[in-house]
Design an enzyme around this catalytic site. Structure first.
Site, short mmCIF file in Angstrom:
data_model
loop_
_atom_site.label_atom_id
_atom_site.label_comp_id
_atom_site.label_asym_id
_atom_site.label_seq_id
_atom_site.Cartn_x
_atom_site.Cartn_y
_atom_site.Cartn_z
N TYR A 1 38.17 61.22 29.71
CA TYR A 1 37.31 61.49 30.87
C TYR A 1 38.09 61.82 32.14
O TYR A 1 37.49 62.05 33.19
CB TYR A 1 36.41 60.27 31.13
CG TYR A 1 37.20 58.98 31.12
CD1 TYR A 1 37.88 58.55 32.26
CD2 TYR A 1 37.30 58.20 29.97
CE1 TYR A 1 38.63 57.40 32.25
CE2 TYR A 1 38.05 57.04 29.95
CZ TYR A 1 38.72 56.64 31.09
OH TYR A 1 39.47 55.50 31.08
N ARG B 1 43.22 52.63 38.44
CA ARG B 1 43.94 51.98 37.33
C ARG B 1 44.75 53.02 36.59
O ARG B 1 44.26 54.09 36.25
CB ARG B 1 42.97 51.23 36.38
CG ARG B 1 41.87 52.08 35.77
CD ARG B 1 41.16 51.35 34.65
NE ARG B 1 39.88 51.96 34.35
CZ ARG B 1 39.69 53.11 33.71
NH1 ARG B 1 40.73 53.82 33.30
NH2 ARG B 1 38.48 53.58 33.48
N HIS C 1 40.76 52.19 30.47
CA HIS C 1 39.83 51.10 30.78
C HIS C 1 40.25 49.83 30.04
O HIS C 1 40.31 48.76 30.60
CB HIS C 1 38.40 51.49 30.39
CG HIS C 1 37.45 50.34 30.43
ND1 HIS C 1 37.13 49.70 31.60
CD2 HIS C 1 36.79 49.70 29.44
CE1 HIS C 1 36.29 48.70 31.33
NE2 HIS C 1 36.08 48.68 30.02
C1 LIG Z 1 26.45 43.68 32.03
C2 LIG Z 1 27.55 44.44 31.40
N1 LIG Z 1 27.34 45.72 31.03
C3 LIG Z 1 28.33 46.42 30.45
C4 LIG Z 1 29.55 45.86 30.22
C5 LIG Z 1 30.67 46.65 29.56
N2 LIG Z 1 31.69 46.96 30.55
C6 LIG Z 1 32.79 46.20 30.67
S1 LIG Z 1 33.76 46.69 31.94
C7 LIG Z 1 32.72 47.96 32.31
C8 LIG Z 1 33.04 48.87 33.45
C9 LIG Z 1 33.12 48.15 34.72
O1 LIG Z 1 33.41 49.03 35.74
P1 LIG Z 1 33.90 48.51 37.14
O2 LIG Z 1 32.96 47.47 37.63
O3 LIG Z 1 34.10 49.68 38.00
O4 LIG Z 1 35.28 47.76 36.83
P2 LIG Z 1 36.63 48.40 36.27
O5 LIG Z 1 36.56 48.32 34.78
O6 LIG Z 1 36.74 49.77 36.77
O7 LIG Z 1 37.69 47.49 36.77
C10 LIG Z 1 31.63 47.97 31.45
C11 LIG Z 1 30.54 48.96 31.50
C12 LIG Z 1 29.72 44.51 30.58
N3 LIG Z 1 30.86 43.87 30.36
N4 LIG Z 1 28.72 43.83 31.19
#
Ligand SMILES: Cc1ncc(C[n+]2csc(CCOP(=O)(O)OP(=O)(O)O)c2C)c(N)n1
Ligand SMILES: [Mg+2]
Lengths: 327, 331
Positions: free
Chosen positions: B256, B244, B248
């Site tokens: 980071y 990306r 985030h």
């Molecule tokens: C169960 C849960 N834990 C924490 C979060 C907070 N959170 C939202 S997105 C994210 C990161 C997700 O990472 P990834 O699956 O790699 O997707 P990306 O954001 O990289 O597209 C987190 C920790 C959440 N939404 N749901």
């Protein structure tokens, strides 16, 4: 006294307890790597100060909590951060079936000195990200549940929670992190289970906690101008409830409104109202009233969100109605 | 199968549409039209577009917190999307969902999901429903594809759902967009192994890793998984390596990761890559530019539509607490 933020107060509590006790450890999602250390910046810098004692975890809440329980039984004092209360849902088996029951079910053979810190409350991000689970946590025997409203209370209660040998759910309100308040430089502790009068008054008692304490204080200022003198009992601890203080206030003012942000049905307000009518019925000049959130999943639109959660104006209206004997 | 130039042009249009939508949403958020936060899909366009190209309208997907791209790739209307982001009554969820929960069930999207890994078991359930109902369907069973990130592969829901799909041999596709980070934590600090497709072996399904910035490679891997699923041979796992370009969420200070790392990935931007391929195929510059202008106009119209749309009435918060006040469909 110096003024600091709620966020800073929490960090100081963590730092002081980590300095004091080498078994205190922290883990959670992005508590090291992220912007300010944790999604809300509470743990910022601690990983550097305490090498090896602050850990980033995978996105795995069930493990964060379950590993916390195991580590507590293994001799550590974990402070687990769950990024927001919404994600504790993934960990509820560990919290309810294991963390809460371990000590009692095994007849006191083991202690569970752990803290689960998590931001609770509305977060301006719609249904799955804007919830209050305070009443749920507070309904579980063997958990202690804390929900501070001010930086002063946040610091004193977090220190106590970390030293407690029972598991403590520590609910920080999402909207309070940047609020400021006086916090002394000297060390102090606040006992779990003690409510605090945030305002003394004679006409009616507002019983509340967390963000709604702040809203109720705003309401009290408006009501004072109208000649209505409210007392505010900030519970600070939701389990065990400080029933004596609630009753003391209600016996004095003879009127009570319970104010909470979460859903009304099964809310903590219902429990408190029932307790008041059981134990102070003869003192009441009016039925106990409740101000609570609307029973819908939180919508995203600001105007819809505004319609679903209470603010100071809602408390003002409820107090006016009660003083006009409208119920 | 070599994709036709026409096919490539359509993928290009969709990828540009996603890119422009996201960049404009970021702008409109700064201007105040959009009140909530967003997780931009910028950089990952080839994943959604390549994968959805292998699906039909009857196949379903589940989406994530980073879901705008999935919705557009499955045929979403950018006007209704922009209106939803602007919390308008005319938006996809009438202002109730916002960025995290914006979806169109008519297009076969079983929700965008604010909870990491929350959609994966749902895709498995839809795949079960299809397997049980599509036995005599000409062309084979419908399939369900779950989009999720690398971070989601560490959730219990991921492992439970994949195992079940493997045990029941369901027509499910697990599409992991490995953008190397879950929020601020790099993938190698979250997972004990870094090649996520290797996890497929634990659940008795094939797993492949593809270049997620190559829309053709993504399409081909997905088409193969779809064909397997339609033949009744069970689920597949696809890991698409991507990145990306933005934080985030919009506003993330990104402490980071280094600028050099971001720049290195920007050099592999899926959109100029596809543009170069189109040129190599002999598509004239004017034709590509005209297509880009059309997309721009479409986005402009979407913003206009959102701006001119009314906000929802606060009373509407109470509507639909139970399904009987809304209707609702079954797939
Ligand atoms: C169960 C849960 N834990 C924490 C979060 C907070 N959170 C939202 S997105 C994210 C990161 C997700 O990472 P990834 O699956 O790699 O997707 P990306 O954001 O990289 O597209 C987190 C920790 C959440 N939404 N749901
Ligand atoms: Mg990721």
């Amino acid at each position: 006294m110096p003024e600091i933020t709620y966020r800073e107060a929490l960090k100081r509590a963590l730092r002081e307890e980590m300095q004091r006790d080498p078994t205190v450890v922290i883990w959670g999602e992005d508590v090291v790597a992220y912007a300010g250390g944790g999604a809300y910046g509470v743990t910022a810098g601690l990983a550097k100060e305490f090498p090896g004692r602050v850990r980033d975890t995978p996105i795995a809440e069930e493990a964060i909590v379950g590993v916390g329980l195991g580590a507590a039984m293994g001799g550590l004092r974990p402070v687990c951060e769950i990024m927001t209360v919404n994600f504790t849902l993934v960990a509820w088996d560990q919290i309810v079936n294991h963390v809460a029951k371990q000590s009692h079910m095994f007849n006191g053979q083991i202690k569970v000195p752990m803290v689960i810190r998590t931001p609770n409350g509305h977060g301006r991000t719609a249904a799955t990200h804007s919830q209050n689970f305070d009443a749920w946590f507070a309904s579980i025997p063997s958990l202690k549940v804390v929900a501070p409203a001010t930086p002063y209370d946040a610091k004193g209660l977090l220190k106590t929670a970390i030293r407690d040998d029972d598991p403590v759910i520590f609910l920080e309100h999402l909207q309070l992190y940047s609020t400021r308040g006086e916090v002394p430089d000297e060390e102090y502790l606040i006992p779990i289970g003690e409510a605090d009068y945030k305002r003394r008054g004679k006409d009616l008692s507002i019983i509340t906690w967390g963000r709604m304490t702040i809203e109720s204080l705003k309401a009290a200022r408006i009501l004072a101008e109208e000649g209505i003198d409210v007392e505010i009992v900030d519970l600070r601890t939701l389990r065990p409830l400080d029933v004596p203080t609630i009753l003391e206030s209600v016996r004095k003012t003879n009127r009570a409104i319970v104010v909470e942000e979460g859903w009304r049905t099964g809310g903590l307000g219902a429990e408190i109202a029932a307790t008041i009518q059981e134990q102070a019925f003869n003192y009441l000049d009016a039925p106990v009233a409740r101000v609570a959130g609307l029973e819908v999943p939180m919508p995203y639109a600001r105007n819809l969100e505004r319609a679903t959660i209470p603010f100071a104006e809602d408390v003002v209206e409820a107090a006016r109605a009660m003083m006009r004997n409208e119920y | 199968m070599e994709p036709t130039t026409e096919w490539l042009l359509e993928r290009y249009r969709l990828m540009v549409l996603i890119r422009q939508f996201e960049l404009r949403a970021i702008e409109e958020r700064q201007r105040g039209l959009i009140p909530g936060f967003i997780h931009p899909y910028v950089g990952q366009e080839a994943c959604a577009v390549g994968a959805c190209a292998a699906l039909t309208r009857e196949d379903v997907i589940t989406s994530t917190h980073r879901g705008h791209g999935h919705l557009i790739a499955k045929g979403g209307d950018v006007r209704l999307m922009m209106a939803e982001l602007a919390a308008r009554k005319t938006g996809y969820c009438a202002g109730k969902g916002g960025s995290l929960h914006m979806t169109d069930f008519d297009l076969g999207i079983l929700g965008a999901n604010g909870i990491v890994a929350g959609g994966i078991p749902m895709a498995v359930g839809a795949a079960l429903a299809f397997k049980m109902q599509d036995q005599r369907r000409p062309g084979g069973t419908r399939v369900a594809l779950a989009f999720f990130g690398d971070g989601a592969t560490n959730q219990g829901a991921f492992h439970e759902a994949l195992n079940l799909a493997g045990v029941w041999k369901l027509p499910a596709i697990f599409f992991c967009e490995n953008n190397l980070y879950g929020e601020g934590t790099p993938q190698h600090k979250q997972g004990a192994i870094t090649q996520l497709s290797a996890r497929a072996a634990a659940y008795g399904m094939p797993g492949v890793t593809v270049d997620g910035n190559d829309v053709v490679a993504v399409y081909q891997a997905t088409a193969e998984a779809v064909a397997r699923a339609r033949r009744g041979e069970g689920p597949s796992f696809i890991e698409a390596l991507t990145y990306r370009f933005r934080g985030h969420y919009e506003g993330d200070p990104q402490v980071y990761r280094s600028r050099e790392e971001v720049a290195a990935w920007q050099a592999r931007d899926p959109i100029p890559r596809l543009r170069a391929l189109l040129s190599a195929r002999g598509v004239r510059e004017e034709q590509i530019a005209a297509l880009e202008r059309e997309v721009e106009q479409q986005i402009e119209a979407a913003v206009q539509f959102a701006r001119e749309s009314p906000l929802a009435d606060p009373q509407e918060a109470l509507i639909g607490v139970y399904g009987d006040t809304h209707g609702g469909a079954v797939f």
